[in-house]
Design an enzyme around this catalytic site. Structure first.
Site, PDB file in Angstrom:
ATOM      1  CG  HIS A  65      34.640  20.365  61.558  1.00 32.68           C
ATOM      2  ND1 HIS A  65      33.815  21.393  61.999  1.00 32.68           N
ATOM      3  CD2 HIS A  65      34.710  20.521  60.215  1.00 32.68           C
ATOM      4  CE1 HIS A  65      33.413  22.118  60.979  1.00 32.68           C
ATOM      5  NE2 HIS A  65      33.946  21.621  59.879  1.00 32.68           N
ATOM      6  CB  CYS A 218      31.185  23.637  54.700  1.00 32.27           C
ATOM      7  SG  CYS A 218      31.476  21.953  55.275  1.00 32.27           S
TER       8      CYS A 218
END
Length: 709
Positions: A65, A218
């Site tokens: 991603h 993250c």
């Protein structure tokens, strides 16, 4: 999620053998639907994200991603591999691959939906259903939440309740269709829910459950952040603990209610970017791990924090952290931390340099170069005389310049030890000026002050004295130690070194001066406002931060500013003369770069360097070296440390100075145009004999995706 995934974006027979090939196969489906505008550019962003941290998860899941400017709208593609593809997960290859593409400016609602998918991936019934489904349309419906998993588990495909800002509770779950409504609830409702749940448990069992607060984050803030939250919540329910998670993702976050934090018995940090406002959790047993540990070892983390609480351990991870630690990445080495400490001091010093230097330069411009000998404006000031106004500006600038070394030292210490470091840092910096140790003394004083404060803070202090430590004890002891060291031990050697460096600068002539100008030009253009650039800039400003700077020091300052103007001006010119070599976004950035370059803001070239560093940075360095060398050859001088073309009237030999800048701009522009043209030609030649699907994926060097807030 109806707009994000359709049957066209599902491949139930993904034949790719590598993660790069899998990403390309799924990205091609996105490009075919117009969701991705530049396939190779998008894949470079995916590869850059993958290089930061593998995206494979236990359980056979891969979630490549990224956020990219080449994505038109949030999009999800799904592939299922019979053989499995290695995405770096500890337990082996992944057979379920989700490619998540988010625009660089994706809105909160879309990111919230993506986070819902991440949570569903922690549900075994959901992943089992995806492995069993045999129709692309059904798979897309399952991922969207239109259909329940075949296993029939109640609420299996539904993510837990989530607030708009990312705070989630471990009690209860909400269907995906209710996500948007739940996201409107305030954080107070989370705190009330947590408290009510705790009270209910207390009334049932006779004692309140163990309470944990957790923070997950993250680098992208799209997938791992929410998967870790879901895993921790599930483990918390299984362990019978009260667990509340604050997800610091791309959609932003709201801080947990202070009452919830205060009532917590332990803290879990599962993060790969710095935790925001970490000091809120000070004084509690803390487990601090990477975000993947929050996904794969959630049960162990809960057991670990409970064990620490039973033993009464309060780890260093729960401390507020210094300003540098709060802005850095986890696991940084001492070399990186040292650089950031020094840059902390420089960043606070630069505004004083700019303000003081420009005021001094204006004083000279109005009152002439003898204005430094004018009497104090306290004793003599005539409102109608230009000389008086020139003297006023010069003397104000001189006062501002007087803060440079103390501010440098004070904020180096601040970066190391937070507010307790400011007093000894400023004291050490002021002593450095007193003993003529200059900037070298300021650097040493700041590092010593920070180290002394850190040492004092490690000493065990009786509880009765802790209240006066930050305002009395630490400032008193640290200032005394730093003062002693600066006056008696290291002050004289540093002052001698400072004098030697000054004498060397004053003696530079001929080829030595030209080589120094070229070197400073290279440094100014290497990282465009980064540490190397700041070293060169600080070196130059150190020479003119005196009442009567030498001619050599003013030449160095002129060379540094001229070279720093080259990269943005050259990028602006390149986008004007060869616009077809640049993207539409870069052409827009080029318009702004004219003003930024003219104002001596080297950072105006950063978007171009980030997108194509191997061509832009060497070209910029070549032009900067030419400009720095020519500025030295022409003997241009500058008393102001900033201002760009707006202080040209204050420059010695201004016409030749502008020629030096123009030469460097032309060199950089020519190199960029040639190198980019060669790349475009090579791409065209390669495309004739190579299909798009066969083109390799290579990370776009120097490109990083935005760090989640």
């Amino acid at each position: 999620m109806s707009e994000m995934i359709t049957a066209d974006l599902v491949d139930l027979d993904l034949s790719a053998e590598t993660k790069e090939a899998a990403a390309r196969a799924l990205a091609e489906r996105m490009a075919a639907k117009g969701r991705v505008t530049d396939l190779d550019g998008f894949l470079a962003d995916v590869a850059a994200r993958e290089a930061q941290m593998p995206t494979g998860l236990d359980g056979g899941i891969g979630i490549p991603h990224c956020r990219s400017e080449h994505v038109t709208e949030p999009t999800l593609a799904f592939g299922r591999s019979a053989a499995g593809i290695d995405f770096g997960a500890p337990d082996g290859p992944a057979d379920l691959i989700f490619l998540i593409a988010a625009p660089a400016g994706a809105d909160d609602a879309h990111l919230t939906i993506l986070s819902s998918l991440a949570r569903q991936l922690m549900n075994a019934d959901f992943t089992s259903a995806l492995r069993a489904v045999d129709d692309a349309t059904a798979a897309a419906a399952l991922i969207r939440g239109d259909e329940s998993p075949a296993a029939g588990a109640t609420g299996a495909a539904a993510p837990p309740a989530t607030t708009a800002t990312g705070a989630t509770t471990a009690t209860g779950a909400a269907p995906a269709a209710e996500e948007s409504q739940e996201s409107q609830e305030s954080q107070d409702s989370v705190a009330v829910s947590a408290a009510a749940s705790a009270d209910t448990a207390a009334g049932t069992t006779g004692e309140r459950p163990f309470r944990i607060v957790a923070v997950t984050s993250c680098p992208t803030g799209i997938a791992h952040t929410y998967m870790a939250a879901e895993s921790l919540e599930n483990a918390g329910r299984a362990a019978g603990v009260e667990l509340v998670v604050e997800t610091q993702g791309s959609a932003g976050f709201t801080r947990l209610d202070p009452a919830v934090v205060a009532a917590a018995d332990g803290v879990i940090f599962a993060h790969d970017v710095p935790v925001r406002d970490k000091g809120r959790f000070a004084g509690k047993p803390t487990v601090d791990v990477g975000v993947k540990a929050g996904i794969n070892r959630s049960t162990e983390l809960i057991s670990e924090v409970r064990g620490k609480a039973e033993r009464g351990e309060v780890t260093a991870g729960a401390a507020p952290g210094t300003p540098v630690e709060r802005s850095g990445a986890s696991g940084e080495g001492y070399g990186t931390m040292l650089r950031k400490w020094l840059m902390s001091g420089v960043s606070y010093m630069v505004p004083f340099v700019a303000a003081g230097g420009l005021l001094i330069a204006l004083g000279f411009a109005i009152g002439g170069y003898q204005i430094n000998k004018a009497p104090s404006v306290m004793d003599h000031f005539v409102w109608t005389q230009a000389d008086s106004w020139g003297a006023l500006l010069f003397q104000i600038g001189g006062v501002a310049f007087g803060f440079l070394v103390p501010v440098l030292a004070g904020y180096i210490a601040y970066g190391m030890a937070d507010r307790p470091g400011i007093v000894p840092g400023f004291v050490g910096g002021a002593i450095s000026l007193t003993i003529n140790a200059g900037f070298l003394g300021g650097l040493a004083a700041g590092l010593i002050a920070g180290g002394v404060v850190i040492g004092i803070q490690k000493v065990r202090i009786p509880a009765a004295l802790r209240g006066i430590m930050p305002v009395v004890v630490i400032p008193l002891i640290s200032a005394a130690i730093v003062g002693f060291l600066m006056f008696v031990v290291i002050g004289k050697p540093i002052a001698s070194a400072q004098k030697g460096m000054t004498d060397w600068l004053n003696g530079l002539t001929g080829s030595n001066a030209v080589l120094l100008g070229a070197l400073l030009g290279l440094m100014m253009c290497f990282d465009l406002g980064g540490p190397v650039n700041k070293v060169a800039y600080t070196f130059a400003t150190a020479g003119i931060a005196v009442a009567s700077p030498s001619d050599s020091a003013m030449k160095i300052m002129a060379a540094v500013m001229a070279a720093g103007m080259v990269p943005p001006l050259a990028m602006a010119l390149a986008t004007t003369v060869r616009g077809r070599l640049f993207t539409a976004t870069e052409r827009e950035n080029g318009k702004a770069a004219w003003v930024l370059g003219a104002s001596f803001i080297s950072e105006g070239a950063i978007p171009f360097a980030a997108a194509d560093p191997l061509r832009v940075i060497p070209s910029a360095m070549a032009g900067g070296a030419v400009t720095g060398a020519l500025s030295m050859i022409f003997g241009a001088t500058l008393r102001a440390p900033h201002g760009g073309i707006f202080v040209v009237p204050l420059i010695g030999n201004p016409f030749l100075y502008l020629i030096a800048i123009a030469a460097g701009v032309c060199v950089t522009t020519a190199l960029v145009v040639v190198l980019k043209g060669m790349r475009k030609q090579a791409s065209a030649d390669g495309g004739a004999g190579q299909g798009v699907a066969d083109a390799p994926i290579a990370p776009k060097a120097g490109t990083t995706e935005p760090v989640a807030a």
